[in-house]
Design an enzyme around this catalytic site. Sequence first.
Site, PDB file in Angstrom:
ATOM      1  N   PRO A   8       2.298  -1.467 -13.707  1.00 10.93           N
ATOM      2  CA  PRO A   8       3.023  -2.348 -13.248  1.00 10.93           C
ATOM      3  C   PRO A   8       4.718  -2.155 -13.264  1.00 10.93           C
ATOM      4  O   PRO A   8       5.215  -2.588 -12.519  1.00 10.93           O
ATOM      5  CB  PRO A   8       2.745  -3.681 -14.182  1.00 10.93           C
ATOM      6  CG  PRO A   8       2.028  -3.009 -15.224  1.00 10.93           C
ATOM      7  CD  PRO A   8       1.489  -1.598 -14.835  1.00 10.93           C
ATOM      8  N   GLU A  68      -1.200  -1.607 -23.984  1.00 11.30           N
ATOM      9  CA  GLU A  68       0.273  -1.807 -23.433  1.00 11.30           C
ATOM     10  C   GLU A  68       0.916  -0.742 -22.712  1.00 11.30           C
ATOM     11  O   GLU A  68       1.920  -0.943 -22.368  1.00 11.30           O
ATOM     12  CB  GLU A  68       0.865  -2.121 -24.894  1.00 11.30           C
ATOM     13  CG  GLU A  68       0.538  -3.796 -25.152  1.00 11.30           C
ATOM     14  CD  GLU A  68      -0.996  -4.168 -25.223  1.00 11.30           C
ATOM     15  OE1 GLU A  68      -1.619  -3.491 -25.882  1.00 11.30           O
ATOM     16  OE2 GLU A  68      -1.300  -5.062 -24.609  1.00 11.30           O
ATOM     17  N   ARG A 120      -8.317   5.482   4.432  1.00  7.84           N
ATOM     18  CA  ARG A 120      -8.595   4.634   5.716  1.00  7.84           C
ATOM     19  C   ARG A 120      -7.386   5.082   6.753  1.00  7.84           C
ATOM     20  O   ARG A 120      -7.406   4.904   7.782  1.00  7.84           O
ATOM     21  CB  ARG A 120      -8.737   3.287   5.825  1.00  7.84           C
ATOM     22  CG  ARG A 120      -7.387   2.556   5.313  1.00  7.84           C
ATOM     23  CD  ARG A 120      -7.852   0.972   5.151  1.00  7.84           C
ATOM     24  NE  ARG A 120      -8.350   0.445   6.334  1.00  7.84           N
ATOM     25  CZ  ARG A 120      -7.306   0.104   7.349  1.00  7.84           C
ATOM     26  NH1 ARG A 120      -6.122   0.296   7.242  1.00  7.84           N
ATOM     27  NH2 ARG A 120      -7.859  -0.655   8.512  1.00  7.84           N
ATOM     28  N   ASP A 137      -3.591  -1.946  13.091  1.00  6.12           N
ATOM     29  CA  ASP A 137      -3.866  -3.126  12.468  1.00  6.12           C
ATOM     30  C   ASP A 137      -2.625  -3.696  11.741  1.00  6.12           C
ATOM     31  O   ASP A 137      -1.516  -3.032  11.967  1.00  6.12           O
ATOM     32  CB  ASP A 137      -4.947  -2.822  11.227  1.00  6.12           C
ATOM     33  CG  ASP A 137      -5.012  -1.769  10.564  1.00  6.12           C
ATOM     34  OD1 ASP A 137      -5.921  -1.114  10.542  1.00  6.12           O
ATOM     35  OD2 ASP A 137      -4.022  -1.341   9.963  1.00  6.12           O
TER      36      ASP A 137
END
Length: 253
Positions: free
Chosen positions: A91, A118, A156, A171
């Site tokens: 993160p 952690e 993709r 897209d």
Amino acid sequence: METIRFDVLTLFPRMFESPLSESILQKARNREQVKVIVHNIRDFAHGRHRVVDDTPYGGGGGMVMKPEPVVRAIESIKKNHPSARVILMTPQGSLLDDSHVCRLVQYPHLVLMCGRYEGVDERVRLGFVDEEISIGDYVLTGGELAAMVVIDAVSRQLDGFLGNESAARDDSFSEGLLEYPQYTKPRNFRGLRVPEILISGNHKEIRRWRRKESIRKTWLRRPDLLKKSKLSAEDCKTLDEIEREGRLCKGMA
Ligand code: 6GU
């Protein structure tokens, strides 16, 4: 055929089994356009208990992934593939977006290291990782789901990954806009009708309508994207139209 290889380093290899074994991603793996090799970090831990985590120096709660097994796992791949790009899923990484995905597909070989607990000992990041990626501003229990997002989104973008009619460049986000609304049969679903223009057979008008609705949806939901996107002079006129229509609607309400 444009191909890519992913080596995944994880403490939870089984998490990758079914998500990567469905649909067009499995088809791409069958024709070896996409290779995914999942490695258990615990296999690189030494000792009878194969310990992979420990308490943090300085105290505080939680556990930290030890550097030795992680680095041995990375090195076991780098030994035979020195140019593989090593990515730490965390993160704290830089936020993944469409341009980031398009850059990653240029690498023929990515190593996705999934952090757990952690975090990972800082020395892994410093010496053995090329970049760090996050998939959004929220915390997952581990990097595994995020790594699967990277595998899916990057794969993709490969030439020939999607069927011949559809292409990733058509897209949402390919031009910085959200996609226009799609309809299929029936024409009348519980009183909700398919817009006449889509049934008209007038392909020029259909293209114009779709472009306009694409701009409208982006204007309504993601004005931040609209600011970044490259609109043509005609698009700007369309946007004026949409803004006027928007004011009209508010006036009526
Ligand atoms: Cl890559 N890992 C974790 N644990 N949480 C996240 C993430 C990654 N991206 C967003 N949240």
